[in-house]
Design an enzyme around this catalytic site. Structure first.
Site: not given
Length: 283
Positions: A68, A86, A91
């Site tokens: 990640e 995305d 995020t």
């Protein structure tokens, strides 16, 4: 950081308590009793180590971080935040909490519960409005700066740990133990929940597992552990290929599958793997 569709996961764990009945012994009589042999102590076997063992859990966090964040230093990710375009908004954090997929909202709600008036509390109305979208409305321009500021607070780090465990780690480990798989199997479950969540869509963790059940059985149902994990990883790869952002399957092909082929079901170190072409090692 590649992040999944994450939906709220309701997990109900039933813990059974075993009660040991101890018989009441009678008072000894004056009559001498025949000597009896000393009881033979039953050998107590140590409990099998699971992914929730602190050492194994740290290894799991390093492996996930390699995929990640391209780094084994997962503890440096509490302050991480960006929009990776995305469709999930911002995020952030150690497990990729997203402003568009509810788990970031729940994280900030929990943080505010344990520390009212924190630097992120003022964004709760905006987080509720953008939940389910990629919008930054009400978050910009200072949300990312305040997230980094919050990450220096030990209570915020504890909140991230708490939500990671509640939503992702504990459900994965519990299901793994119920299925009778060892540390590697529990990790494959955890990595799948991190990426795909455990909602009702076809690529969620629970439906990846259901897909695998059409091909094999877990050890708890009489199946072979290696055969089962291969079936699970096959189903996982299928799920990853359903979305462009997840279509690179190296975190399975050149990591989890490598350890499985070597028979390293306990995820023992040293570990060597590649993710997206980058090599990693834990000694």
């Amino acid at each position: 950081m590649f992040t999944p569709h994450r939906k709220r996961l309701a997990v109900s764990t039933v813990l059974g308590a075993a009660l040991l009945a101890v018989p009441v012994t009678a008072h000894a009589t004056a009559t001498a009793a025949a000597p009896t042999a000393a009881p033979v102590s039953a050998k107590v076997l140590p409990a099998a180590v699971g992914l929730d063992d602190p050492v194994k859990k740290d290894i799991a966090m390093q492996i996930v971080s390699s995929a990640e964040n391209s780094s084994l230093n997962w503890k440096a990710q509490y302050k991480y935040i960006e929009d990776i375009d995305d469709g999930r908004g911002y995020t952030a954090g150690i497990i990729g909490f997203c402003s568009g997929t509810h788990d970031m909202l729940e994280l900030v709600e929990y943080y505010t519960q344990i520390k009212p008036g924190n630097v992120l509390a003022k964004y709760l109305p905006a987080l509720r409005k953008v939940d389910g979208s990629d919008s930054h409305s009400g978050l910009d321009p200072n949300f990312t700066k305040d997230w980094v500021k919050a990450a220096s607070d030990s209570d915020f780090k504890k909140a991230q740990d708490h939500e990671r465990d509640r939503v992702y780690f504990n459900p994965a480990v519990n299901q793994g133990k119920a299925d009778g798989v060892g540390v590697l199997g529990q990790f494959t479950y955890y990595d799948a929940i991190v990426m795909h969540g455990d909602g009702t869509d076809s690529t969620s963790f629970r439906n990846i597992r259901k897909r695998a059940l059409t091909k094999a059985k877990p050890p708890a149902q009489g199946g072979n552990e290696t055969t089962w994990l291969n079936a699970f990883l096959d189903a996982r790869v299928w799920a990853m290929k359903q979305e462009e952002a997840h279509s690179d399957t190296s975190r399975v092909d050149t990591a989890q599958r490598v350890w499985l082929k070597k028979g390293n079901l306990n995820l023992n170190t040293p570990l060597d793997w590649k993710v997206y072409g980058d090599p990693f090692h834990i000694g």
